[in-house]
Design an enzyme around this catalytic site. Structure first.
Site, short mmCIF file in Angstrom:
data_model
loop_
_atom_site.label_atom_id
_atom_site.label_comp_id
_atom_site.label_asym_id
_atom_site.label_seq_id
_atom_site.Cartn_x
_atom_site.Cartn_y
_atom_site.Cartn_z
N ILE A 27 0.94 -1.00 0.05
CA ILE A 27 -0.08 -0.06 0.03
C ILE A 27 0.96 1.26 0.04
O ILE A 27 2.06 1.31 0.49
CB ILE A 27 -0.76 0.12 1.33
CG1 ILE A 27 -0.07 -0.04 2.62
CG2 ILE A 27 -2.13 -1.34 1.19
CD1 ILE A 27 -0.95 0.33 3.79
N SER A 28 0.55 2.30 -0.55
CA SER A 28 0.98 3.57 -0.69
C SER A 28 1.01 4.18 0.84
O SER A 28 0.05 3.94 1.52
CB SER A 28 0.61 4.58 -1.67
OG SER A 28 -0.68 4.95 -1.49
N THR A 29 1.86 5.24 1.11
CA THR A 29 1.53 5.81 2.45
C THR A 29 0.38 6.53 2.76
O THR A 29 0.16 6.90 3.96
CB THR A 29 2.81 6.79 2.58
OG1 THR A 29 2.92 7.93 1.36
CG2 THR A 29 4.14 5.94 2.67
#
Length: 208
Positions: free
Chosen positions: A9-11
C-alpha cells in the site's frame, strides 16, 4: 511449488486496502506474504527485497493487482524476466497475468508494450501542444488551459501517489493546482468536468 504473496500500500492508503490484498492472497493459498508501505515508484521497498531473497526455484510470486509490484512497465518486465531466469513464475490475481502459462506471459508483454506506447504518445502530444501554445502567445485568443491530451497525461502522473502536485502542475505547463483539481480527484479519477472534456474531445475526433 510454493505460492509466495506480496502486498503493498502507498503511504496514503488505509489498512483496509492492505487487508483486502492479504485476504485475497491467503485465499489463493499463499504460504507466506511479504508487505510494504511505500509508493510503487519508490526504489527502496524492504518487503519486496525480502520477498525476492526468499523466493526459490519453482515458487510463484503472487500479487492481487499488477500495480502492487510496480508502476513502470519496463521495470515490471525486467523484474519478471529476472524471476523467470531463477525458475520463479509470477501471477496477478485480478488479471490474466500468470507466467506459468504461455498465454499469461504473452499478455504481460503485450500489455506492458501498449502501456509504454500510450504514455509516450500522451507525453508527445502534451509537449507539442505546449510548444504550439507558447509559439502563439496570446494571438488568436487565449489557449485552453486544460486539453484532453493534457488531462490524460495528468491522470498518468497522478497515478504515482508519491509525486507532488506542484511538480505535476509544472510538468503540465505551470497550471494551477485548483485547475487540476477542477478536472481530477486527488487519486487521479475523473470529476464531471474531466469526463465532459474527454467526451467532447472524443466527439470532435470522431466528427460526431
Amino acid at each position: 511449488m510454493g505460492l509466495i504473496g506480496y502486498a503493498r500500500i502507498s503511504t496514503i492508503e488505509g489498512a483496509q486496502v492492505l487487508d483486502r490484498q492479504l485476504d485475497a492472497l491467503n485465499a489463493a493459498g499463499c504460504e507466506r506474504i511479504f508487505e510494504d508501505r511505500a509508493s510503487g515508484a519508490k526504489a527502496e521497498r524492504p518487503g519486496l527485497s525480502a520477498c525476492l531473497d526468499f523466493l526459490r526455484k519453482d515458487d510463484v510470486l503472487v500479487v492481487l493487482d499488477l500495480d502492487r509490484l510496480g508502476r513502470l512497465a519496463g521495470e515490471l518486465i525486467t523484474l519478471i524476466d529476472q524471476l523467470a531466469a531463477r525458475g520463479v513464475a509470477f501471477r496477478a490475481l485480478n488479471a490474466p497475468m500468470d507466467t506459468t502459462t504461455p498465454t499469461g506471459r504473452a499478455f504481460l508483454q503485450i500489455q506492458a508494450a501498449f502501456a509504454e506506447m500510450e504514455r509516450n504518445i500522451i507525453r508527445q502530444r502534451v509537449n507539442e501542444g505546449l510548444i504550439a501554445a507558447r509559439a502563439r502567445g496570446r494571438k488568436g485568443g487565449r489557449p485552453r488551459i486544460m486539453t484532453a491530451d493534457k488531462l490524460r497525461y495528468a491522470k498518468h502522473l497522478m497515478a504515482d501517489r508519491a509525486r507532488p502536485i506542484p511538480e505535476i502542475c509544472k510538468e503540465l505547463g505551470e497550471i494551477r493546482p485548483s485547475t487540476l483539481y477542477h478536472y481530477l480527484h486527488a487519486d487521479g479519477s475523473l470529476k464531471t468536468a474531466g469526463r465532459d472534456l474527454l467526451e467532447n474531445a472524443r466527439k470532435e475526433e470522431s466528427g460526431t
